[in-house]
Design an enzyme around this catalytic site. Structure first.
Site, short mmCIF file in Angstrom:
data_model
loop_
_atom_site.label_atom_id
_atom_site.label_comp_id
_atom_site.label_asym_id
_atom_site.label_seq_id
_atom_site.Cartn_x
_atom_site.Cartn_y
_atom_site.Cartn_z
N SER A 186 0.63 -1.38 -0.03
CA SER A 186 -0.04 -0.05 -0.03
C SER A 186 0.87 1.32 0.03
O SER A 186 0.26 2.22 -0.46
CB SER A 186 -0.90 -0.03 1.27
OG SER A 186 -0.31 0.35 2.47
N LYS A 206 0.97 5.29 6.64
CA LYS A 206 0.25 5.74 5.38
C LYS A 206 0.76 7.38 5.44
O LYS A 206 1.69 7.71 6.28
CB LYS A 206 -1.25 5.90 5.72
CG LYS A 206 -1.91 4.59 5.82
CD LYS A 206 -1.70 3.69 4.57
CE LYS A 206 -2.77 2.49 4.82
NZ LYS A 206 -2.57 1.47 3.63
#
Length: 193
Positions: free
Chosen positions: A62, A98
């Site tokens: 990701s 993230k």
């Protein structure tokens, strides 16, 4: 047995034996001190890593191309978190990594091609190799609630992040720290931008 059969050691032999015993005791003492020092240093290192500099391994894709699965990174627990920084945070007994796209009060919007707007301004994202709308089920434009951060993975097509209510925005209490340094692989060691 008579007195002539009983020989006392010479002074030199006694001195040699005394020096050997003292040397052996000194070596044992030095080993103990060295062991205590190593244990203390290891305890301090573990304490620093646990309290201030958590070390984490990246799993999944990701955050590609910024991070690949297997990369080892170090976070720092203090400091202000700002737009564009990479953070680690707790989510369902896991630690996710993230990038911060929006802070409290920011308006986040995205078009079908994956172009991101923050407060009406197109976000420059040199860390991306491609844009994607991805797994988005929130209503856009979206205002980031007070005390929260809007985060997205750099591999927008596969990342499940604040665009989905499953993850949502990240609170200050969830944050492990800002990811600031990669330590593995050695070919890519260095600060994170």
């Amino acid at each position: 047995m008579n007195k002539q059969d009983l020989q006392l050691p010479s002074t030199q032999a006694l001195e040699t034996e005394l020096k050997r015993v003292q040397h052996q005791k000194g070596r044992q003492s030095a080993l103990k001190r060295t062991g205590y020092i190593l244990i203390t240093v290891a305890a301090i290192a573990v304490l620093l890593v646990t309290l201030f500099f958590p070390v984490m391994r990246i799993y999944g894709t990701s955050m590609a191309p910024t991070f690949e699965s297997g990369d080892v990174v170090v976070a720092i627990k203090n400091g202000k978190i700002d737009h564009g920084e990479v953070i680690a945070f707790y989510y369902n007994n896991k630690v996710l990594v993230k990038r911060v796209i929006g802070c409290a009060g920011d308006w986040i919007d995205m078009d079908e091609s994956g172009k991101v707007l923050v407060n009406g301004q197109e976000l420059e994202e040199p860390y991306l190799t491609s844009r994607a709308f991805g797994d988005t089920n929130i209503e856009l434009p979206y205002q980031v609630p007070e005390g929260r951060y809007f985060v997205m993975g750099d591999h927008r097509e596969s990342s499940v992040d604040s665009r989905n209510t499953l993850v949502g925005t990240v609170s200050q209490e969830q944050i492990v720290g800002r990811v600031w340094f990669r330590v593995w692989p050695f070919a890519h060691i260095g600060p994170i931008s």
